[in-house]
Write a protein that holds these residues in place. Structure first.
Motif, PDB file in Angstrom:
ATOM      1  N   HIS A  86      46.485  15.938 -68.329  1.00  0.00           N
ATOM      2  CA  HIS A  86      46.821  14.251 -68.875  1.00  0.00           C
ATOM      3  C   HIS A  86      46.302  13.772 -68.908  1.00  0.00           C
ATOM      4  N   ASP A  87      45.355  12.152 -69.658  1.00  0.00           N
ATOM      5  CA  ASP A  87      44.343  11.366 -69.726  1.00  0.00           C
ATOM      6  C   ASP A  87      45.673  10.714 -68.768  1.00  0.00           C
ATOM      7  N   GLU A  88      44.789  10.178 -67.729  1.00  0.00           N
ATOM      8  CA  GLU A  88      45.824   8.516 -67.201  1.00  0.00           C
ATOM      9  C   GLU A  88      44.797   7.333 -66.647  1.00  0.00           C
ATOM     10  N   GLY A  89      45.446   6.909 -67.050  1.00  0.00           N
ATOM     11  CA  GLY A  89      44.749   4.948 -67.060  1.00  0.00           C
ATOM     12  C   GLY A  89      45.274   4.443 -66.393  1.00  0.00           C
ATOM     13  N   PHE A  90      44.272   3.353 -65.901  1.00  0.00           N
ATOM     14  CA  PHE A  90      45.126   2.307 -64.790  1.00  0.00           C
ATOM     15  C   PHE A  90      45.003   0.721 -65.033  1.00  0.00           C
ATOM     16  N   TYR A  91      45.021  -0.121 -65.526  1.00  0.00           N
ATOM     17  CA  TYR A  91      44.872  -1.933 -66.159  1.00  0.00           C
ATOM     18  C   TYR A  91      45.627  -1.770 -64.742  1.00  0.00           C
ATOM     19  N   VAL A  92      44.465  -3.241 -63.791  1.00  0.00           N
ATOM     20  CA  VAL A  92      44.863  -3.897 -62.625  1.00  0.00           C
ATOM     21  C   VAL A  92      45.323  -5.265 -63.433  1.00  0.00           C
ATOM     22  N   VAL A  93      46.840  -5.795 -62.768  1.00  0.00           N
ATOM     23  CA  VAL A  93      47.285  -6.715 -63.100  1.00  0.00           C
ATOM     24  C   VAL A  93      47.076  -7.930 -62.074  1.00  0.00           C
ATOM     25  N   SER A  94      47.051  -7.231 -60.792  1.00  0.00           N
ATOM     26  CA  SER A  94      46.785  -8.229 -59.922  1.00  0.00           C
ATOM     27  C   SER A  94      46.298  -7.473 -58.707  1.00  0.00           C
ATOM     28  N   GLY A  95      45.295  -7.953 -57.690  1.00  0.00           N
ATOM     29  CA  GLY A  95      45.418  -7.690 -56.407  1.00  0.00           C
ATOM     30  C   GLY A  95      43.324  -7.241 -56.557  1.00  0.00           C
ATOM     31  N   THR A  96      43.039  -6.315 -56.215  1.00  0.00           N
ATOM     32  CA  THR A  96      41.702  -4.740 -56.636  1.00  0.00           C
ATOM     33  C   THR A  96      41.787  -3.629 -55.738  1.00  0.00           C
ATOM     34  N   PHE A 128      38.831   3.227 -56.243  1.00  0.00           N
ATOM     35  CA  PHE A 128      38.898   3.989 -57.114  1.00  0.00           C
ATOM     36  C   PHE A 128      37.797   4.138 -56.822  1.00  0.00           C
ATOM     37  N   THR A 129      38.197   5.770 -56.324  1.00  0.00           N
ATOM     38  CA  THR A 129      36.855   6.861 -55.527  1.00  0.00           C
ATOM     39  C   THR A 129      37.062   7.797 -56.986  1.00  0.00           C
ATOM     40  N   VAL A 130      35.936   8.630 -57.058  1.00  0.00           N
ATOM     41  CA  VAL A 130      36.233   9.457 -58.603  1.00  0.00           C
ATOM     42  C   VAL A 130      34.280  10.410 -57.345  1.00  0.00           C
ATOM     43  N   GLY A 131      35.431  11.782 -57.276  1.00  0.00           N
ATOM     44  CA  GLY A 131      34.081  12.244 -56.445  1.00  0.00           C
ATOM     45  C   GLY A 131      33.569  11.322 -55.526  1.00  0.00           C
ATOM     46  N   HIS A 132      32.725  11.466 -55.268  1.00  0.00           N
ATOM     47  CA  HIS A 132      32.234  10.406 -54.197  1.00  0.00           C
ATOM     48  C   HIS A 132      31.475   9.225 -55.565  1.00  0.00           C
ATOM     49  N   GLU A 133      32.091   8.983 -55.391  1.00  0.00           N
ATOM     50  CA  GLU A 133      31.112   7.407 -56.208  1.00  0.00           C
ATOM     51  C   GLU A 133      32.887   6.470 -55.890  1.00  0.00           C
ATOM     52  N   LEU A 134      32.523   5.084 -55.302  1.00  0.00           N
ATOM     53  CA  LEU A 134      33.711   3.792 -54.958  1.00  0.00           C
ATOM     54  C   LEU A 134      33.180   2.980 -56.238  1.00  0.00           C
ATOM     55  N   HIS A 135      34.256   2.139 -56.735  1.00  0.00           N
ATOM     56  CA  HIS A 135      34.194   1.129 -57.502  1.00  0.00           C
ATOM     57  C   HIS A 135      35.901   0.816 -56.955  1.00  0.00           C
ATOM     58  N   GLU A 136      34.815  -1.067 -56.812  1.00  0.00           N
ATOM     59  CA  GLU A 136      36.086  -1.979 -56.804  1.00  0.00           C
ATOM     60  C   GLU A 136      36.529  -2.307 -58.529  1.00  0.00           C
ATOM     61  N   ALA A 137      37.724  -2.815 -58.480  1.00  0.00           N
ATOM     62  CA  ALA A 137      38.448  -2.705 -59.313  1.00  0.00           C
ATOM     63  C   ALA A 137      38.953  -4.042 -59.652  1.00  0.00           C
ATOM     64  N   PRO A 138      38.276  -5.422 -59.700  1.00  0.00           N
ATOM     65  CA  PRO A 138      39.960  -6.638 -59.873  1.00  0.00           C
ATOM     66  C   PRO A 138      40.917  -6.419 -60.771  1.00  0.00           C
ATOM     67  N   ALA A 139      41.551  -6.986 -60.697  1.00  0.00           N
ATOM     68  CA  ALA A 139      42.067  -7.816 -61.490  1.00  0.00           C
ATOM     69  C   ALA A 139      41.331  -8.178 -63.390  1.00  0.00           C
ATOM     70  N   GLY A 140      42.040  -6.971 -63.932  1.00  0.00           N
ATOM     71  CA  GLY A 140      41.685  -7.273 -65.572  1.00  0.00           C
ATOM     72  C   GLY A 140      40.661  -6.133 -66.264  1.00  0.00           C
ATOM     73  N   THR A 141      40.410  -5.008 -64.588  1.00  0.00           N
ATOM     74  CA  THR A 141      40.115  -3.928 -65.285  1.00  0.00           C
ATOM     75  C   THR A 141      40.614  -2.970 -65.362  1.00  0.00           C
ATOM     76  N   LEU A 142      40.330  -2.600 -65.991  1.00  0.00           N
ATOM     77  CA  LEU A 142      40.744  -0.437 -66.984  1.00  0.00           C
ATOM     78  C   LEU A 142      39.890   0.399 -66.722  1.00  0.00           C
ATOM     79  N   VAL A 143      40.579   1.522 -65.521  1.00  0.00           N
ATOM     80  CA  VAL A 143      39.977   2.781 -65.191  1.00  0.00           C
ATOM     81  C   VAL A 143      40.470   3.566 -66.200  1.00  0.00           C
ATOM     82  N   ALA A 179      42.985   3.373 -53.892  1.00  0.00           N
ATOM     83  CA  ALA A 179      43.911   2.694 -52.516  1.00  0.00           C
ATOM     84  C   ALA A 179      43.875   1.267 -52.782  1.00  0.00           C
ATOM     85  N   ASN A 180      44.420   0.902 -52.226  1.00  0.00           N
ATOM     86  CA  ASN A 180      44.586  -0.754 -52.043  1.00  0.00           C
ATOM     87  C   ASN A 180      44.032  -1.482 -50.481  1.00  0.00           C
ATOM     88  N   PRO A 181      42.416  -1.500 -50.457  1.00  0.00           N
ATOM     89  CA  PRO A 181      41.874  -2.219 -49.572  1.00  0.00           C
ATOM     90  C   PRO A 181      41.865  -3.128 -49.286  1.00  0.00           C
TER      91      PRO A 181
END
Length: 153
Positions: A58-68, A71-86, A97-99
């Protein structure tokens, strides 16, 4: 022919408390012929997410509504603030995670809907006396064509 329409109000949906995460199932696939599942995930501040993993079916989607989210994708880190779609296609390693110091709220989609049952199974494991340890989580993930990522992946 009239199709059934589902409306989930702010106080509606099936709530699943997993200790460090609250999952509110907004669409369990019953309205979409199991093509799509949708959940709202709330994670408290300074909380790690699940072990990094891959979904095979399955495909999985994440839309950040609030907070930041982080995301860890393999060895890459991505900050995803509100309004981000992954969007995570099958086979892509990922976790989140929620750091931050604010609750993280995300809308999570599953295409098809099979991962909705994963959250129910985790809840049932906890209410049956099980604990959210990596081996227990891995066992439940395996029921839904999901495997943890190892250091060699």
């Amino acid at each position: 022919m009239t199709a059934n329409v589902s409306v989930t109000k702010p106080s509606g949906g099936e709530v699943i408390d997993l200790g460090q995460a609250r999952i509110r199932i907004l669409e369990d696939g019953s309205t979409t012929a199991h093509r799509l599942g949708v959940a709202e995930i709330t994670i408290p501040p300074y909380t790690a997410g699940p072990p990094q993993h891959r979904h095979a079916q399955h495909d999985e989607g994440f839309y950040v509504v609030s907070g930041t989210a982080r995301f860890t994708v393999g060895h890459e880190l991505h900050e995803a603030p509100a309004g981000t779609l992954v969007m995570v296609p099958p086979g892509a390693p990922h976790t989140f995670a929620n750091p931050g110091d604010q609750p993280l709220v995300m809308i999570n989609t599953f295409t098809p809907d099979l991962y909705v049952q994963y959250f129910r199974d985790l809840r049932d494991m906890i209410t049956g006396g099980g604990t959210m340890t990596p081996p227990h989580i891995t066992e439940v993930m395996g029921r839904y064509a999901t495997t943890p990522v190892t250091d060699t992946d």
